[in-house]
Design a protein around this motif. Structure first.
Motif, PDB file in Angstrom:
ATOM      1  N   ILE A   1     -81.414  -1.418 -10.889  1.00 61.46           N
ATOM      2  CA  ILE A   1     -81.160  -0.681 -12.134  1.00 61.46           C
ATOM      3  C   ILE A   1     -80.581  -1.590 -13.202  1.00 61.46           C
ATOM      4  O   ILE A   1     -80.976  -1.524 -14.378  1.00 61.46           O
ATOM      5  N   LEU A   2     -79.653  -2.459 -12.821  1.00 66.08           N
ATOM      6  CA  LEU A   2     -79.064  -3.393 -13.784  1.00 66.08           C
ATOM      7  C   LEU A   2     -80.119  -4.347 -14.339  1.00 66.08           C
ATOM      8  O   LEU A   2     -80.170  -4.591 -15.541  1.00 66.08           O
TER       9      LEU A   2
ATOM     10  N   VAL B   1     -77.264   0.478  -1.361  1.00 67.45           N
ATOM     11  CA  VAL B   1     -76.729   0.938  -2.646  1.00 67.45           C
ATOM     12  C   VAL B   1     -76.535  -0.240  -3.596  1.00 67.45           C
ATOM     13  O   VAL B   1     -76.872  -0.149  -4.780  1.00 67.45           O
ATOM     14  N   ILE B   2     -76.003  -1.334  -3.092  1.00 68.95           N
ATOM     15  CA  ILE B   2     -75.820  -2.518  -3.944  1.00 68.95           C
ATOM     16  C   ILE B   2     -77.171  -3.022  -4.441  1.00 68.95           C
ATOM     17  O   ILE B   2     -77.323  -3.401  -5.608  1.00 68.95           O
TER      18      ILE B   2
ATOM     19  N   SER C   1     -82.227  -3.758  -0.913  1.00 67.34           N
ATOM     20  CA  SER C   1     -82.473  -2.345  -0.605  1.00 67.34           C
ATOM     21  C   SER C   1     -83.363  -2.193   0.611  1.00 67.34           C
ATOM     22  O   SER C   1     -83.127  -1.326   1.464  1.00 67.34           O
TER      23      SER C   1
ATOM     24  N   MET D   1     -78.354  -0.781  -7.186  1.00 71.67           N
ATOM     25  CA  MET D   1     -77.598  -1.064  -8.411  1.00 71.67           C
ATOM     26  C   MET D   1     -78.136  -2.310  -9.109  1.00 71.67           C
ATOM     27  O   MET D   1     -78.230  -2.347 -10.345  1.00 71.67           O
TER      28      MET D   1
ATOM     29  N   GLY E   1     -82.466  -7.387  -5.757  1.00 73.03           N
ATOM     30  CA  GLY E   1     -81.980  -6.050  -5.448  1.00 73.03           C
ATOM     31  C   GLY E   1     -82.959  -5.272  -4.591  1.00 73.03           C
ATOM     32  O   GLY E   1     -82.554  -4.533  -3.684  1.00 73.03           O
TER      33      GLY E   1
END
Length: 72
Positions: A66-67, A59-60, A13, A63, A9
């Motif tokens: 955070i996940l 954004v993905i 980003s 996410m 992620g």
């Protein structure tokens, strides 16, 4: 396992952020070139899909970070 999600992620980003910077630089270059209004508008319209794609990628990626943090 979740470290892979976090780092993947983060990479997404960073790629999205690089795409956003590229879009900004491309439009700034077109503005400084003193193009007529029609050509400037066409340049901005051409950059818009790339801008939205880079924003989506960023954004993905966030996410996923955070996940990965939440589940790990």
């Amino acid at each position: 396992m979740f470290d892979i999600i976090v780092w993947g992620g983060a990479a997404l980003s960073v790629a999205g952020l690089a795409g956003l910077v590229w879009c900004i630089l491309r439009v700034m270059k077109a503005r400084k070139a003193g193009l007529p209004d029609d050509e400037l508008r066409a340049t901005v319209q051409g950059v818009l899909p790339w801008n939205m794609g880079a924003l989506f990628l960023s954004v993905i990626g966030l996410m996923m970070v955070i996940l990965g943090i939440s589940l790990g």
